[in-house]
Design an enzyme around this catalytic site. Structure first.
Site, PDB file in Angstrom:
ATOM      1  N   CYS A  43      -6.516   9.828   7.149  1.00  0.00           N
ATOM      2  CA  CYS A  43      -7.359  10.099   5.975  1.00  0.00           C
ATOM      3  C   CYS A  43      -8.829  10.176   6.338  1.00  0.00           C
ATOM      4  O   CYS A  43      -9.597  10.882   5.704  1.00  0.00           O
ATOM      5  CB  CYS A  43      -7.141   9.036   4.908  1.00  0.00           C
ATOM      6  SG  CYS A  43      -7.834   7.419   5.327  1.00  0.00           S
ATOM      7  N   CYS A 113       9.161   8.799  10.432  1.00  0.00           N
ATOM      8  CA  CYS A 113       8.406   9.808  11.199  1.00  0.00           C
ATOM      9  C   CYS A 113       7.544   9.119  12.246  1.00  0.00           C
ATOM     10  O   CYS A 113       7.162   9.718  13.234  1.00  0.00           O
ATOM     11  CB  CYS A 113       7.562  10.681  10.273  1.00  0.00           C
ATOM     12  SG  CYS A 113       5.982   9.956   9.807  1.00  0.00           S
ATOM     13  N   CYS A 161       2.618   4.148   4.121  1.00  0.00           N
ATOM     14  CA  CYS A 161       3.741   4.810   4.783  1.00  0.00           C
ATOM     15  C   CYS A 161       4.369   5.719   3.742  1.00  0.00           C
ATOM     16  O   CYS A 161       4.641   5.289   2.624  1.00  0.00           O
ATOM     17  CB  CYS A 161       4.758   3.782   5.274  1.00  0.00           C
ATOM     18  SG  CYS A 161       6.264   4.565   5.882  1.00  0.00           S
ATOM     19  N   SER A 351     -19.625  -5.338   4.843  1.00  0.00           N
ATOM     20  CA  SER A 351     -20.516  -6.467   4.546  1.00  0.00           C
ATOM     21  C   SER A 351     -20.780  -6.590   3.054  1.00  0.00           C
ATOM     22  O   SER A 351     -20.702  -5.610   2.314  1.00  0.00           O
ATOM     23  CB  SER A 351     -21.840  -6.286   5.289  1.00  0.00           C
ATOM     24  OG  SER A 351     -22.486  -5.111   4.843  1.00  0.00           O
ATOM     25  N   GLY A 354     -23.896  -4.490   2.330  1.00  0.00           N
ATOM     26  CA  GLY A 354     -23.617  -3.048   2.285  1.00  0.00           C
ATOM     27  C   GLY A 354     -23.019  -2.674   0.942  1.00  0.00           C
ATOM     28  O   GLY A 354     -23.368  -1.664   0.332  1.00  0.00           O
ATOM     29  N   ARG A 435      -9.561  -7.229 -12.679  1.00  0.00           N
ATOM     30  CA  ARG A 435      -9.681  -5.817 -12.264  1.00  0.00           C
ATOM     31  C   ARG A 435      -8.372  -5.125 -12.614  1.00  0.00           C
ATOM     32  O   ARG A 435      -7.280  -5.699 -12.447  1.00  0.00           O
ATOM     33  CB  ARG A 435     -10.058  -5.680 -10.783  1.00  0.00           C
ATOM     34  CG  ARG A 435      -8.988  -5.896  -9.766  1.00  0.00           C
ATOM     35  CD  ARG A 435      -9.537  -6.116  -8.353  1.00  0.00           C
ATOM     36  NE  ARG A 435     -10.289  -5.016  -7.785  1.00  0.00           N
ATOM     37  CZ  ARG A 435      -9.750  -3.975  -7.159  1.00  0.00           C
ATOM     38  NH1 ARG A 435      -8.438  -3.867  -7.065  1.00  0.00           N
ATOM     39  NH2 ARG A 435     -10.517  -3.043  -6.628  1.00  0.00           N
ATOM     40  N   ARG A 940      10.273  17.700  -1.591  1.00  0.00           N
ATOM     41  CA  ARG A 940      11.477  16.859  -1.681  1.00  0.00           C
ATOM     42  C   ARG A 940      12.093  16.864  -3.088  1.00  0.00           C
ATOM     43  O   ARG A 940      11.511  16.356  -4.027  1.00  0.00           O
ATOM     44  CB  ARG A 940      11.118  15.438  -1.278  1.00  0.00           C
ATOM     45  CG  ARG A 940      12.277  14.635  -0.735  1.00  0.00           C
ATOM     46  CD  ARG A 940      11.752  13.346  -0.165  1.00  0.00           C
ATOM     47  NE  ARG A 940      12.780  12.630   0.585  1.00  0.00           N
ATOM     48  CZ  ARG A 940      12.557  11.503   1.251  1.00  0.00           C
ATOM     49  NH1 ARG A 940      11.361  10.973   1.274  1.00  0.00           N
ATOM     50  NH2 ARG A 940      13.538  10.907   1.907  1.00  0.00           N
ATOM     51  N   GLU A1290      17.167  13.985  -0.098  1.00  0.00           N
ATOM     52  CA  GLU A1290      16.416  14.246  -1.326  1.00  0.00           C
ATOM     53  C   GLU A1290      16.981  13.588  -2.585  1.00  0.00           C
ATOM     54  O   GLU A1290      16.221  13.087  -3.416  1.00  0.00           O
ATOM     55  CB  GLU A1290      16.335  15.758  -1.554  1.00  0.00           C
ATOM     56  CG  GLU A1290      15.497  16.453  -0.504  1.00  0.00           C
ATOM     57  CD  GLU A1290      15.613  17.959  -0.585  1.00  0.00           C
ATOM     58  OE1 GLU A1290      14.660  18.604  -0.987  1.00  0.00           O
ATOM     59  OE2 GLU A1290      16.692  18.477  -0.237  1.00  0.00           O
TER      60      GLU A1290
HETATM   61  C1  FAD Z   1     -11.236   2.386   1.591  1.00  0.00           C
HETATM   62  C2  FAD Z   1     -12.282   1.543   0.954  1.00  0.00           C
HETATM   63  C3  FAD Z   1     -11.966   0.833  -0.183  1.00  0.00           C
HETATM   64  C4  FAD Z   1     -12.936   0.070  -0.823  1.00  0.00           C
HETATM   65  N1  FAD Z   1     -12.589  -0.609  -1.949  1.00  0.00           N
HETATM   66  C5  FAD Z   1     -13.522  -1.337  -2.587  1.00  0.00           C
HETATM   67  C6  FAD Z   1     -13.205  -2.048  -3.774  1.00  0.00           C
HETATM   68  O1  FAD Z   1     -12.073  -2.018  -4.256  1.00  0.00           O
HETATM   69  N2  FAD Z   1     -14.192  -2.745  -4.367  1.00  0.00           N
HETATM   70  C7  FAD Z   1     -15.459  -2.809  -3.864  1.00  0.00           C
HETATM   71  O2  FAD Z   1     -16.320  -3.470  -4.421  1.00  0.00           O
HETATM   72  N3  FAD Z   1     -15.781  -2.161  -2.739  1.00  0.00           N
HETATM   73  C8  FAD Z   1     -14.854  -1.413  -2.106  1.00  0.00           C
HETATM   74  N4  FAD Z   1     -15.196  -0.731  -0.975  1.00  0.00           N
HETATM   75  C9  FAD Z   1     -16.596  -0.723  -0.535  1.00  0.00           C
HETATM   76  C10 FAD Z   1     -16.865  -1.670   0.601  1.00  0.00           C
HETATM   77  O3  FAD Z   1     -16.898  -2.968   0.118  1.00  0.00           O
HETATM   78  C11 FAD Z   1     -18.175  -1.226   1.201  1.00  0.00           C
HETATM   79  O4  FAD Z   1     -17.960  -0.012   1.847  1.00  0.00           O
HETATM   80  C12 FAD Z   1     -18.698  -2.215   2.211  1.00  0.00           C
HETATM   81  O5  FAD Z   1     -18.854  -3.481   1.693  1.00  0.00           O
HETATM   82  C13 FAD Z   1     -20.027  -1.737   2.773  1.00  0.00           C
HETATM   83  O6  FAD Z   1     -20.396  -2.590   3.818  1.00  0.00           O
HETATM   84  P1  FAD Z   1     -20.763  -2.029   5.249  1.00  0.00           P
HETATM   85  O7  FAD Z   1     -21.208  -3.172   6.049  1.00  0.00           O
HETATM   86  O8  FAD Z   1     -19.665  -1.252   5.814  1.00  0.00           O
HETATM   87  O9  FAD Z   1     -21.972  -1.090   4.867  1.00  0.00           O
HETATM   88  P2  FAD Z   1     -22.481   0.185   5.597  1.00  0.00           P
HETATM   89  O10 FAD Z   1     -21.525   1.280   5.414  1.00  0.00           O
HETATM   90  O11 FAD Z   1     -22.885  -0.125   6.960  1.00  0.00           O
HETATM   91  O12 FAD Z   1     -23.750   0.476   4.696  1.00  0.00           O
HETATM   92  C14 FAD Z   1     -23.628   0.961   3.413  1.00  0.00           C
HETATM   93  C15 FAD Z   1     -24.989   1.441   2.913  1.00  0.00           C
HETATM   94  O13 FAD Z   1     -25.841   0.329   2.691  1.00  0.00           O
HETATM   95  C16 FAD Z   1     -26.963   0.344   3.532  1.00  0.00           C
HETATM   96  N5  FAD Z   1     -27.166  -1.033   3.942  1.00  0.00           N
HETATM   97  C17 FAD Z   1     -26.225  -1.844   4.497  1.00  0.00           C
HETATM   98  N6  FAD Z   1     -26.713  -3.095   4.603  1.00  0.00           N
HETATM   99  C18 FAD Z   1     -27.959  -3.060   4.125  1.00  0.00           C
HETATM  100  C19 FAD Z   1     -28.963  -4.053   3.949  1.00  0.00           C
HETATM  101  N7  FAD Z   1     -28.756  -5.307   4.306  1.00  0.00           N
HETATM  102  N8  FAD Z   1     -30.128  -3.669   3.400  1.00  0.00           N
HETATM  103  C20 FAD Z   1     -30.359  -2.402   3.039  1.00  0.00           C
HETATM  104  N9  FAD Z   1     -29.458  -1.434   3.180  1.00  0.00           N
HETATM  105  C21 FAD Z   1     -28.260  -1.768   3.699  1.00  0.00           C
HETATM  106  C22 FAD Z   1     -26.638   1.295   4.636  1.00  0.00           C
HETATM  107  O14 FAD Z   1     -27.773   1.909   5.145  1.00  0.00           O
HETATM  108  C23 FAD Z   1     -25.738   2.279   3.920  1.00  0.00           C
HETATM  109  O15 FAD Z   1     -26.494   3.215   3.243  1.00  0.00           O
HETATM  110  C24 FAD Z   1     -14.246   0.020  -0.305  1.00  0.00           C
HETATM  111  C25 FAD Z   1     -14.571   0.722   0.855  1.00  0.00           C
HETATM  112  C26 FAD Z   1     -13.604   1.486   1.478  1.00  0.00           C
HETATM  113  C27 FAD Z   1     -13.977   2.266   2.691  1.00  0.00           C
HETATM  114  S1  FES Z   2       7.286   6.272   9.021  1.00  0.00           S
HETATM  115 FE1  FES Z   2       6.443   8.181   8.333  1.00  0.00          FE
HETATM  116  S2  FES Z   2       4.667   7.537   7.358  1.00  0.00           S
HETATM  117 FE2  FES Z   2       5.619   5.665   7.839  1.00  0.00          FE
HETATM  118  S1  FES Z   3      -7.468   7.269   9.126  1.00  0.00           S
HETATM  119 FE1  FES Z   3      -8.625   5.491   9.095  1.00  0.00          FE
HETATM  120  S2  FES Z   3      -7.873   4.473   7.387  1.00  0.00           S
HETATM  121 FE2  FES Z   3      -6.912   6.408   7.236  1.00  0.00          FE
END
Ligand code: FAD
Ligand code: FES
Ligand code: FES
Length: 1358
Positions: A43, A113, A161, A351, A354, A435, A940, A1290
């Site tokens: 993804c 698969c 999966c 974080s 973030g 939630r 399918r 199927e």
């Molecule tokens: C698949 C997926 C599912 C998610 N599901 C949820 C969910 O259900 N609920 C939910 O609340 N969140 C969800 N999230 C969001 C997730 O919590 C945030 O992506 C994550 O917390 C960001 O933290 P990071 O450290 O990766 O930030 P980064 O990706 O490193 O930074 C994010 C942004 O913030 C900026 N930044 C980071 N830290 C600071 C700082 N200290 N000061 C200023 N700017 C800063 C960065 O420059 C950037 O622009 C999901 C994310 C993903 C990818």
């Molecule tokens: S075995 Fe095919 S996606 Fe899991």
């Molecule tokens: S390819 Fe990274 S989580 Fe889907």
């Protein structure tokens, strides 16, 4: 800043990169620059887990290694400096020995698969490694881990999966847990039924935590001890400030116009995709102030870079054992909510800062912002030289944080201290978070989240509870940021809770929580807010039934919410609790019929199995990306880049103008017609291929495709046809050939005349479904000498692809060779739809004389896929007062899209499954509409799923009209063998073969259907806000066998190579073929014929080695491939038999190897091929099965939990019961996706907008039935079948309609109640329930204003 080079380890091997583009992700590096291909890309946005690796960090001061799973698609390579990465092949492989995880995944049949399997294995590995570090847990007995069952299942909660249905995966994971009940572990290859507990334990591949592989190599520890930990910023553009001052000056100094990004976990890019890199990346992780975790009596201070996992740990720390204080209880609740954010492998790097910055700056629908808002959290922000502490609420309301400001820390107050200081100790603190999301365990953004805190006290004088103070926060509902509902708070503060007060408060909530324009399901989201507030306060409203004396003392949290009102309401676990499999094994054709492990399962688990994108790129290889139209039916004036110069690495952009002389603009072909490879001047649909861009890397190709500007001529030629209604108006249809036109049954007028009652012109609409194979479309095309081309592709129909390539390039078919080894999931989507992908690559390779490959990104794949056929159905039905249906008349309009694909088969398929009941007379008009939508293809159970659903919708409608039990109406309309024969035009077989009636009865017994129906009634009587439903449905599914080739060659050492027309898609075709080859060759009866199974290898499909492979589709390719192999083996046995006879006479006994050695000496032809053409008596046959599902619907959120599903399915005499079990479970769960979860949405122009894991939710481990029981019926001898076997791929998908029907039954109960409360205008039982029945759909049927109605009702009663 002088730092070091980028150094890290992958599977204990050192990597040193003197320079790297800092936007490079870990997955990109691993897949393109190492041999470790187990790490899959699926993804690219953190939503599937295919790319999970174990990341290990070493702390030289503490001499401690920290290990955690991360998604490598979001992790930046520079951030793994001095870290160690372990992938699935890193902890076990075919050379060094497989890990117990790999062996147990294989033995529990948990890999089909295989594309998801390495990621699953790493997630489990990480959980095992970390469980061993838990010093507070007792040692696990030998062979087990300290991991608990629940942790084991949750370990893979973020991994998707699409094949298995998860039950087997859950078993493989649970088998490591010390607290597992061995009886709960499902069917596997380790033990036999009846084995003792100890024998079972002994048979499991041993797991020994003591001898676990080292996750952090010594050489890297030594380097860490001697090197600075940060990178040389000049070389990498990656800055690692070590102090606040350094950070400040770095940020402030950035006035040169350089683009700059602060980065922590980089998971934000999963949501906000970045199309360009930055000049500077500032890694915040080395600033000590940003990583503090400090708990003191005033609260918890956490630095902004602290990961969500660590925040959870800190919040839980003090609440081990007994609950002690109010403050700690608040922390515990926050931690529990945070546990549902994203998935474990994301929380490990994501974080808290973030998250909050994303929420503040970009309006991300954050959970953290909402829950922290309710507890008056504060944040510390640094802007320039100023740092300030402000309330989170003020922070969220401010203008977006400027890029130079840094969030330093967050403070979560300790409510023990706060409440003591305010209302005093005689108040009770209530705190709860909520939630509502499609997946209960997370990995899905919520429709709405909320957190409520209140101080209440009992007013001894009056009869109620007084609210002294409350904080009510709501978020993620389509608002810029989380809000405090101040008006509601002000209204409640100082009030004594009563139904009337709560009613007024809820009305205020409804007026406050209003999603912004453009948000999906706005009314639903507002109703969630009302429901949650009701749930929070309702135990305290002044009602004699609600609160008994002393109740308050025991309640700090109203989550045992409404227990007062809910007898027999056990807490339902989120993940599966148990399962039972009944398999009748048969030894008649040994080794056929044995549940042997899927061929290649272990190398799939370790990640050594080679998929198309794992084949190393040849020198000079280019990479492609599609440019597609975003508009239907418009002229394309030109395609150019938005930027000048053109983006990096681009070599060419090919369109229909590049089709060579003598070639044709053809992208796919079926017997019904063709679809162009590229739109010419005029596009036919949004999502249609316009051009193929070729660049030096896949990343550059994908990025460049985003910088393309398509110049459309907006002057409309003619309005596009975007609906079936419009197609009818303009008579835009595809022709259905007579041989595929289903036949009407009986005389409809007579049937209608027999009826006591009639329903006329009822309407149903069904949407599409996306395949969601974990491996997206992919191809590698390599030009060869003399105008030839070799194409490696992931396709279900290489033969058709082969001829389309030849036609497109204008070369003879003999110049083309198509090779397919394995496919990472197909489900029909890699049949016709794989052809244009491979053809475009071949065209580019042919034209540019260079190898060209593509791995289509998920978004493009989803936009171009077409998917299942949407349709509209209008029916009229006549029936007797006892429920017997006498006539059914249908008008069906099928949206086939812009090209015929396989759509003309749809009428046949829809009717095929719909005829499962005896309708008396059946008449229909089915139109296959040509529209300006993407061409729909087989998925399918194509058409059958819809047909089966239509049948159930009619039955439900009849039952509701007559106020009868639906099950009785089903019963009375089941076919007799005689009516079956009539409806299926003599394909019904012998009466004994019609096993459905016996399955129907057997299932009632085995699932205790009648008793449970009574229990459901009882449950519904005593529960207001949860209702249960139970439903039993049958299926009849017609399949056809197609001609199929097979070839068997015996090599000089006696090993055997088998080629078949069928493709291994994960459905176990190779495994069954292997068994068949061993069985058929075994008839020569050498001394060691029993060992033949190990000698057989099924090899890749090669269209020049074995022609006429046809389609792998329709559930029958395994059996026809087996039959073709059997015929080939028979030829070989016939050739070998005389020699064997002679040798036997000479030597007394003979071994297989000796026989073959002699046969080689005698120049016997030891390769035989055959083409199995089923005779007319065996072409078509019927499959039978039935399922009972029981669900529980939460009336406040619309969530449907599947408590139990029981299936009985007739596999004839299964060729491999383990494989068939996997097919049944996997298909059923895919069906749950169709009926309950998956919304494949398009915009008003037909462009797919559900184009990623954020918006398209397939089932995950927490959405499958909590108890999942499957019985494979062995119905004995079937003379016209291949060794008496029947199909399983199927048909079981259709059984998932039982879940939809059960949910409908539960909703009926809720509507009865709503009617009583005066909240329903229409009928309680007469309603259409959409597919999929998502949470908003269910909630709407249960009443969006049900809580208000209830409160008004009880207020009125007083
Ligand atoms: C698949 C997926 C599912 C998610 N599901 C949820 C969910 O259900 N609920 C939910 O609340 N969140 C969800 N999230 C969001 C997730 O919590 C945030 O992506 C994550 O917390 C960001 O933290 P990071 O450290 O990766 O930030 P980064 O990706 O490193 O930074 C994010 C942004 O913030 C900026 N930044 C980071 N830290 C600071 C700082 N200290 N000061 C200023 N700017 C800063 C960065 O420059 C950037 O622009 C999901 C994310 C993903 C990818
Ligand atoms: S075995 Fe095919 S996606 Fe899991
Ligand atoms: S390819 Fe990274 S989580 Fe889907």
């Amino acid at each position: 800043m002088a730092g070091t080079s980028l150094v890290f380890a992958v599977n204990r091997q050192r990597f040193h990169l003197p320079t790297v583009d800092p936007s490079t992700t870990l997955v990109e590096f691993l897949r393109s620059h190492t041999r470790f291909k187990s790490v899959k890309l699926s993804c690219g946005e953190g939503g599937c887990g295919a790319c999970v690796v174990l990341l290990s960090k070493y702390d030289p001061v503490l001499d401690r290694v920290e290990d955690f799973a991360v998604s490598s698609c979001l992790t930046l390579l520079c951030s793994v400096n001095l870290c160690s990465i372990t992938t699935s092949e890193g902890f076990g492989n075919s050379k060094d020995g497989f890990h117990a995880i790999h062996q147990r995944f294989s033995g529990f049949h948990a890999s089909q698969c295989g594309f998801c399997t390495p990621g699953m294995c790493v997630s489990l590995f990480s959980a095992l490694v970390n469980a061993e570090k838990k010093a507070d847990r007792v040692e696990a007995p030998p062979g087990f881990s300290k991991l608990t069952v629940s942790e084991a299942e949750k370990a893979v909660a973020g991994n998707l999966c699409r094949c298995t249905g998860y039950r087997s995966i859950a078993d493989a994971c649970k088998s490591f847990s010390a607290d597992v009940d061995m009886e709960d572990l499902g069917f596997n290859s380790f033990w036999r039924k009846g084995d003792s507990k100890q024998a079972k334990i002994d048979s499991l591949p041993p797991y020994n935590p003591e001898s676990e592989v080292c996750t952090f190599p010594e050489f890297l520890k030594n380097e860490i001890r001697s090197l600075p930990s940060f990178l040389d910023s000049k070389r990498y553009g990656w800055y690692s400030p070590a102090t606040i001052e350094e950070l400040k000056s770095l940020v402030e100094a950035n006035d040169s116009g350089d683009s700059m990004k602060l980065v922590v976990g980089n998971t934000g890019t999963g949501y906000y995709k970045e199309l360009t890199g930055y000049d500077k990346y500032i890694d915040l992780r080395y600033v000590p102030e940003l990583s503090i975790i400090r708990m003191d009596p005033t609260g918890l201070d956490v630095g902004a870079i602290v990961t969500i996992t660590k925040v959870i740990e800190a919040l839980k720390k003090k609440t081990k054992g007994e609950l002690i204080s109010r403050g700690e209880l608040v922390f515990e609740r926050i931690a529990r909510h945070m546990d549902k954010i994203a998935s474990g492998f994301l929380r490990n790097t994501a974080s808290i800062g973030g998250n909050l910055v994303m929420a503040q700056r970009k309006n991300f629908p954050s959970d953290i912002a909402t829950i922290l808002l309710a507890v008056d959290s504060t944040v510390n922000i640094m802007s320039g030289s100023r740092s300030e502490i402000i309330m989170l609420e003020d922070f969220l309301k401010r203008a977006p944080l400027d890029p130079k400001s840094v969030l330093l820390s967050v403070k979560i107050p300790n409510w023990e201290a706060v409440t003591k200081a305010s209302a005093g100790s005689n108040t009770t603190l209530l705190f709860e978070t909520y939630r509502a999301a499609p997946r209960p365990l997370g990995n899905a953004l919520p429709y709405l989240n909320a957190a409520f805190l209140a101080e209440v006290s009992s007013c001894k004088t009056s009869t109620g509870f007084m609210v002294h103070h409350c904080c009510l926060a709501f978020g993620a509902y389509g608002t810029k940021h989380a809000i405090r509902a101040r008006k509601v708070e002000d209204f409640l503060n100082g009030k004594t809770l009563s139904a009337g007060v709560l009613y007024e408060a809820i009305k205020l909530v409804r007026a406050t929580v209003v999603p912004e324009e453009g948000t999906t399901s706005p009314a639903y989201r507002s109703s969630l807010a009302c429901g949650f507030l009701f749930e929070f306060f309702s135990p305290f409203i002044n009602s004699d039934t609600e609160i008994a004396d002393g109740f308050l003392e025991n309640i700090l949290f109203p989550t045992s919410k409404m227990n007062k009102n809910q007898c027999c309401n056990d807490e339902i676990p989120y993940v599966s609790s148990s399962a039972k499999q009944v398999l009748n094994l048969s030894a008649d054709y040994d080794p056929v019929g044995k549940p042997i492990i899927k061929s290649g399962a272990a190398i799939q688990a370790s990640g050594e199995a080679v998929y198309v994108d794992d084949i190393p790129s040849p020198t000079n290889c280019l990479h492609g990306a599609f440019i597609y139209s975003t508009k239907p039916f418009v002229r394309v004036k030109g395609i150019k880049f938005k930027t000048k110069p053109q983006p990096d690495g681009v070599s060419a952009v090919l369109s229909f103008k590049d089709i060579p002389n003598g070639g044709e603009n053809v992208g796919s072909k079926t017997i019904f017609g063709t679809e162009p490879l590229f739109a010419d001047d005029l596009t036919q649909c949004a999502g249609q291929r316009l051009a193929f861009l070729v660049a030096d890397t896949q990343k550059n190709a994908d990025l460049a495709a985003n910088f393309v500007d398509v110049d459309y001529e907006m002057e409309t030629i003619e309005q596009p046809i975007l609906s079936v209604e419009e197609a009818v108006k303009r008579s835009s249809f595809y022709e259905v050939p007579p041989f595929l036109s289903p036949k009407q049954v009986g005389d409809i007028s007579k049937g209608m005349a027999l009826a006591d009652h009639k329903i006329t012109s009822a309407e149903i609409k069904l949407g599409s479904q996306y395949y969601f194979y974990m491996e997206t479309q992919t191809t590698l095309a390599v030009p060869d000498e003399d105008n030839c081309i070799v194409v490696y592709t992931s396709s279900q129909c290489p033969q058709f692809l082969h001829s389309v390539i030849a036609k497109c390039l204008g070369i003879p078919e003999s110049n083309v060779r198509v090779i397919t080894r394995r496919v990472g999931g197909g489900f029909g989507g890699k049949a016709v739809k794989s052809i244009p992908v491979a053809t475009a690559c071949a065209l580019a390779a042919h034209k540019l004389h260079r190898p060209v490959r593509i791995y289509v990104n998920r978004k493009t794949d989803m936009i171009m896929a077409g998917g299942r056929h949407p349709m509209k159905i209008i029916y009229s039905v006549g029936f007797k007062s006892d429920g017997k249906i006498t006539a059914l008349q249908l008008d069906i309009l099928i949206d086939a899209g812009m090209a015929p694909d396989i759509s003309p088969i749809m009428p046949h398929n829809v009717l095929g499954a719909l005829k499962k009941y005896d309708w008396g007379a059946l008449s229909f008009d089915v139109k296959v509409c040509k529209t300006n939508n993407p061409s729909r293809s087989a998925m399918r159970g194509p058409g059958e799923v819809q047909g089966s659903f239509i049948a159930e919708a009619v039955i439900e409608h009849v039952a509701s009209t007559l106020s009868m039990e639906v099950d009785c109406v089903r019963n009375i309309n089941l076919h007799t063998h005689c009516s079956l024969d009539l409806f299926y035009e003599n394909h019904a077989g012998e009466p004994l073969e019609y096993t459905l009636p016996s399955i129907w009865d057997k299932l009632a017994m085995s699932s205790s259907f009648n008793q449970r129906t009574e229990m459901v009634k009882e449950f519904n009587k005593c529960n207001k806000w949860r209702k249960r439903g139970i439903s039993r449905v049958p299926i009849v599914y017609e399949v056809s066998l197609r001609p199929t080739p097979g070839k068997v060659s015996i090599l000089s050492d006696g090993s055997v190579v088998v080629e078949v027309g069928g493709i291994e898609l994960g459905q176990g075709l190779w495994t069954k073929v292997k068994q068949m080859a061993a069985f058929a060759l075994g008839s020569i009866q050498c001394d060691d014929s029993g060992d033949l199974l190990d000698k057989v290898r099924v090899v890749q499909s090669d269209t020049v080695s074995l022609i006429q492979g046809g389609f792998t589709a329709g559930s029958t390719t395994s059996e026809s491939s087996c039959q073709a192999v059997r015929l080939s083996c028979d030829i070989l046995v016939e050739r070998l038999a005389p020699l064997k006879q002679i040798l036997q006479e000479q030597m007394g006994s003979i071994k297989w190897e000796t026989l073959i050695e002699k046969a080689y000496l005698q120049a016997l032809n030891l390769s035989a091929s055959s083409f199995y053409v089923p005779d007319f008596t065996s072409v078509q046959y019927l499959n039978y099965g039935a399922a009972v599902s029981e669900v529980e619907v939460d009336l406040l959120t619309g969530e449907t939990r599947i408590l139990q599903s029981d299936i009985i399915y007739d596999c004839g005499q299964s060729l491999n019961p383990a494989v068939d079990l996997g097919q049944i479970e996997g298909a059923f769960v895919q069906g749950i996706g169709f009926f309950m979860l998956e919304e494949y949405m398009e915009n008003s122009e037909g462009l797919v907008i559900s184009n990623g894991t954020w918006t398209y939710k397939i089932p995950s481990i927490d959405t499958i039935p909590k108890q999942f029981n499957v019985e494979i019926l062995n119905s004995g001898q079937h003379s016209n079948r291949v060794l008496s076997s029947k199909a399983s791929g199927e048909p079981p998908l259709l059984l998932a309609v039982s879940v939809h029907c059960a949910a409908r039954a539960a909703i009926k109960e809720s509507r009865k109640q709503l009617l009583q409360w005066g909240g329903l205008n229409g009928s309680a039982s007469m309603f259409q329930m959409a597919v999929p029945a998502t949470m908003p759909v269910v909630k709407e049927l249960c009443g969006l204003e049900s809580v208000e109605c209830y409160l008004e009702w009880i207020a009125g009663r007083k």
